[in-house]
Design an enzyme around this catalytic site. Structure first.
Site, PDB file in Angstrom:
ATOM      1  N   LYS A   1       0.841  -1.194   0.000  1.00  0.00           N
ATOM      2  CA  LYS A   1       0.000   0.000   0.000  1.00  0.00           C
ATOM      3  C   LYS A   1       0.876   1.245   0.000  1.00  0.00           C
ATOM      4  CE  LYS A   1      -0.351   2.060   3.387  1.00  0.00           C
ATOM      5  NZ  LYS A   1       0.009   3.279   4.180  1.00  0.00           N
TER       6      LYS A   1
ATOM      7  N   ASP B   1      -5.886   0.781   8.044  1.00  0.00           N
ATOM      8  CA  ASP B   1      -5.594   0.561   6.628  1.00  0.00           C
ATOM      9  C   ASP B   1      -6.199  -0.729   6.081  1.00  0.00           C
ATOM     10  OD1 ASP B   1      -4.151   2.887   6.397  1.00  0.00           O
ATOM     11  OD2 ASP B   1      -2.182   1.934   6.505  1.00  0.00           O
TER      12      ASP B   1
END
Length: 268
Positions: free
Chosen positions: A8, A128
């Site tokens: 990410k 996240d």
């Protein structure tokens, strides 16, 4: 089953304010690289997690690992013997643990289906994790868990990830943020937001970990479309107009800084 835990990155990360619950109000543009940690699951009488790879030693307690927690929260029969190859550095701004958990969600979805409250389960595991479940470019608001689609005109863009091999915990970086609201994240396509956006955690991260500035300076000298720190650091990324330019930049950095970690890829 095999699955990649896609790295990410935050193409933009605007910190707006501190919340009373101790978290921060964010506006971020999540994106994902087409490489990362790797997971392999096979049937077993009970869930077992085996961790290997370059960064396996950075996980102090594999049984307290977010992968083990995700397995315990999601129904799958029989148990899974899970091999996790840690190829992403830990405490690096790449959502490594969250990406691993997101991969578990995708594996459970392939095995059968996710529960209706999967987003709630993912949120409880980490801010996240919801974005990492789909691992698609999207906008995150709130603490990063409220997700909205965005037109992704950066898909396929060559990207280089670079980390100075210095772990940088998220908590201290947020704590060092100066509290100034520097304005809303731009609107538009992913490219527009990325180029016009910023990462408000770069300054506090550099104050705590000066090598971040060295990585950024080195990347900015390689003719990228954009060079920026990801998340709370210390990993930085650069986007390029072609694979050849990215590859040449990687070679130059590897020669100048052989101790730095790198990963090449493309945005999903």
């Amino acid at each position: 089953m095999q699955e990649t835990a896609y790295a990410k990155i935050n193409l933009a990360l605007h910190v707006r304010k501190r919340r009373e619950d101790g978290y921060h109000e964010l506006e971020t543009l999540f994106a994902f690289v087409d490489d990362g940690d790797r997971l392999v699951a096979s049937p077993a009488s009970r869930d077992v997690l085996h961790v290997k790879g370059e960064f396996a030693g950075a996980l102090d307690d594999p049984f307290g690992n977010i992968v083990a927690k995700a397995l315990s929260k999601l129904k799958h029969v029989p148990g899974w013997s899970m091999q996790l190859e840690k190829r992403l550095p830990v405490a690096a701004g790449l959502g490594g643990g969250s990406a691993d958990a997101g991969a578990i969600f995708r594996m459970v979805e392939r095995w059968g289906k996710l529960p209706d409250n999967w987003h709630e389960i993912a949120t409880a595991l980490g801010a996240d994790v919801p974005a990492c479940v789909k691992s698609e470019t999207c906008i995150g608001t709130g603490t990063g868990t409220d997700l909205a689609p965005v037109y992704n005109d950066l898909a396929g863009t060559p990207v280089l990830l670079v980390n100075p091999r210095v772990p940088l915990a998220t908590g201290p970086v947020f704590k060092a943020w100066d509290g100034l609201d520097r304005g809303v994240m731009p609107t538009g396509s992913a490219r527009t937001i990325a180029l016009a956006g910023r990462n408000d955690l770069e300054a506090p991260a550099i104050a705590l970990c000066p090598p971040v500035a060295e990585v950024l300076t080195a990347l900015q000298a390689t003719d990228p479309l954009l060079a920026r720190m990801s998340g709370s650091g210390a990993t930085c990324f650069a986007l390029y107009g072609s694979h050849d330019v990215m590859s040449e930049a990687s070679e130059r950095l590897a020669s100048a800084q052989p101790g730095w970690w790198q990963m090449q890829g493309r945005l999903r």
